[in-house]
Scaffold this motif. Structure first.
Motif, PDB file in Angstrom:
ATOM      1  N   GLU A  73       0.862  -1.186   0.000  1.00 18.19           N
ATOM      2  CA  GLU A  73       0.000   0.000   0.000  1.00 18.19           C
ATOM      3  C   GLU A  73       0.892   1.229   0.000  1.00 18.19           C
ATOM      4  O   GLU A  73       1.785   1.353   0.838  1.00 18.19           O
ATOM      5  CB  GLU A  73      -0.907   0.010   1.233  1.00 18.19           C
ATOM      6  N   HIS A  74       0.617   2.134  -0.947  1.00 16.83           N
ATOM      7  CA  HIS A  74       1.445   3.327  -1.099  1.00 16.83           C
ATOM      8  C   HIS A  74       0.536   4.533  -1.288  1.00 16.83           C
ATOM      9  O   HIS A  74      -0.327   4.530  -2.170  1.00 16.83           O
ATOM     10  CB  HIS A  74       2.364   3.155  -2.321  1.00 16.83           C
ATOM     11  N   ASP A  75       0.711   5.546  -0.442  1.00 14.21           N
ATOM     12  CA  ASP A  75      -0.136   6.740  -0.539  1.00 14.21           C
ATOM     13  C   ASP A  75       0.630   7.944  -1.077  1.00 14.21           C
ATOM     14  O   ASP A  75       0.168   9.075  -0.975  1.00 14.21           O
ATOM     15  CB  ASP A  75      -0.767   7.061   0.817  1.00 14.21           C
ATOM     16  N   GLY A  76       1.807   7.700  -1.654  1.00 14.70           N
ATOM     17  CA  GLY A  76       2.637   8.789  -2.157  1.00 14.70           C
ATOM     18  C   GLY A  76       3.756   9.152  -1.216  1.00 14.70           C
ATOM     19  O   GLY A  76       4.816   9.618  -1.633  1.00 14.70           O
ATOM     20  N   THR A  77       3.542   8.943   0.081  1.00 14.67           N
ATOM     21  CA  THR A  77       4.557   9.243   1.088  1.00 14.67           C
ATOM     22  C   THR A  77       4.977   8.003   1.861  1.00 14.67           C
ATOM     23  O   THR A  77       6.160   7.785   2.113  1.00 14.67           O
ATOM     24  CB  THR A  77       4.016  10.292   2.091  1.00 14.67           C
ATOM     25  N   THR A  78       3.997   7.178   2.225  1.00 12.15           N
ATOM     26  CA  THR A  78       4.260   5.987   3.030  1.00 12.15           C
ATOM     27  C   THR A  78       4.006   4.737   2.201  1.00 12.15           C
ATOM     28  O   THR A  78       2.992   4.634   1.503  1.00 12.15           O
ATOM     29  CB  THR A  78       3.351   5.966   4.279  1.00 12.15           C
ATOM     30  N   LEU A  79       4.941   3.787   2.297  1.00  4.85           N
ATOM     31  CA  LEU A  79       4.809   2.485   1.650  1.00  4.85           C
ATOM     32  C   LEU A  79       4.806   1.418   2.737  1.00  4.85           C
ATOM     33  O   LEU A  79       5.719   1.363   3.559  1.00  4.85           O
ATOM     34  CB  LEU A  79       5.981   2.233   0.697  1.00  4.85           C
ATOM     35  N   VAL A  80       3.757   0.587   2.766  1.00  4.12           N
ATOM     36  CA  VAL A  80       3.674  -0.536   3.705  1.00  4.12           C
ATOM     37  C   VAL A  80       3.702  -1.820   2.894  1.00  4.12           C
ATOM     38  O   VAL A  80       2.893  -1.999   1.972  1.00  4.12           O
ATOM     39  CB  VAL A  80       2.395  -0.470   4.570  1.00  4.12           C
ATOM     40  N   LEU A  81       4.630  -2.715   3.228  1.00  4.22           N
ATOM     41  CA  LEU A  81       4.773  -4.005   2.557  1.00  4.22           C
ATOM     42  C   LEU A  81       4.500  -5.110   3.558  1.00  4.22           C
ATOM     43  O   LEU A  81       5.215  -5.253   4.540  1.00  4.22           O
ATOM     44  CB  LEU A  81       6.191  -4.175   1.998  1.00  4.22           C
ATOM     45  N   ASP A  82       3.466  -5.887   3.299  1.00  4.22           N
ATOM     46  CA  ASP A  82       3.107  -7.022   4.150  1.00  4.22           C
ATOM     47  C   ASP A  82       3.574  -8.287   3.429  1.00  4.22           C
ATOM     48  O   ASP A  82       2.980  -8.701   2.436  1.00  4.22           O
ATOM     49  CB  ASP A  82       1.594  -7.034   4.378  1.00  4.22           C
TER      50      ASP A  82
END
Length: 195
Positions: A73-82
């Protein structure tokens, strides 16, 4: 991610480390500035990705193979990788990375089993980060310095090489190939895929 290495000879090599000389320095990622295709990890890992990998000891012998399914999930600033791992022996593992974009190709990352914040950089077709990871080796926990390099290929696959180092000496190497999945690629289930 790679919290266990089954190698008795690796444990013996750790005892002999004071006799070894490290000697080489890392490549500066700016060397890859302007190369293509340009890699942005936020864009690349948004959505679903699957990867296939192996861990080799210092002699080149394969110790483990695995498949990892990643939801990003990427909102332009934060990337979360599960990340969900399935190893060739049936063991499973999970790691969740969070990366914050800092600008100028820089990211700050953290994960549930990684020590401290991780500084990462991207330039051109390359991405690199170095972090400390506790790994089980022959029944005891050893913290390795992980030197991670990723290179985006023209066909969209992402090649990853990670050197696992102790006192500056590479004791194991991880090789991974990432491939982005589209909606038609099938489900990401928990069954152990072929490795």
């Amino acid at each position: 991610m790679y919290r266990k290495i089954r190698s008795h000879s690796l444990a013996l090599l750790l005892l002999a480390l004071p006799l070894l000389l490290a000697g080489c320095s890392s490549v500066d990622i700016e060397r890859y500035a302007g190369t293509t295709p340009e890699l942005d990890i936020g864009e690349y890992f948004e959505g679903r990705t699957r990867a296939w990998g192996m861990v080799q000891d210092y002699r080149g012998e394969v110790q483990r193979r695995f498949v990892v399914d990643i939801d990003g999930e990427h909102d332009g600033t934060t990337l979360v990788l599960d990340e969900h791992f399935v190893y060739d022996d049936g063991e499973t593992d999970r790691r969740v990375w969070t990366f914050e974009r800092q600008g100028d190709g820089r990211w700050i990352g953290s994960a549930n089993d990684v020590e401290g914040p991780v500084e990462a950089r991207q330039a051109g077709h390359a991405f690199t980060m170095t972090y400390r990871l506790p790994v089980e080796v022959s029944g005891r926990e050893i913290t390795f310095t992980m030197e991670d390099w990723m290179f985006l290929q023209p066909d969209g696959r992402l090649l990853n090489r990670t050197d696992m180092k102790k006192f500056g000496v590479t004791l194991a190497r991880i090789t991974i190939v990432f491939e982005r999945l589209d909606d038609a690629s099938g489900s990401l289930d928990a069954d152990a895929p072929d490795t």
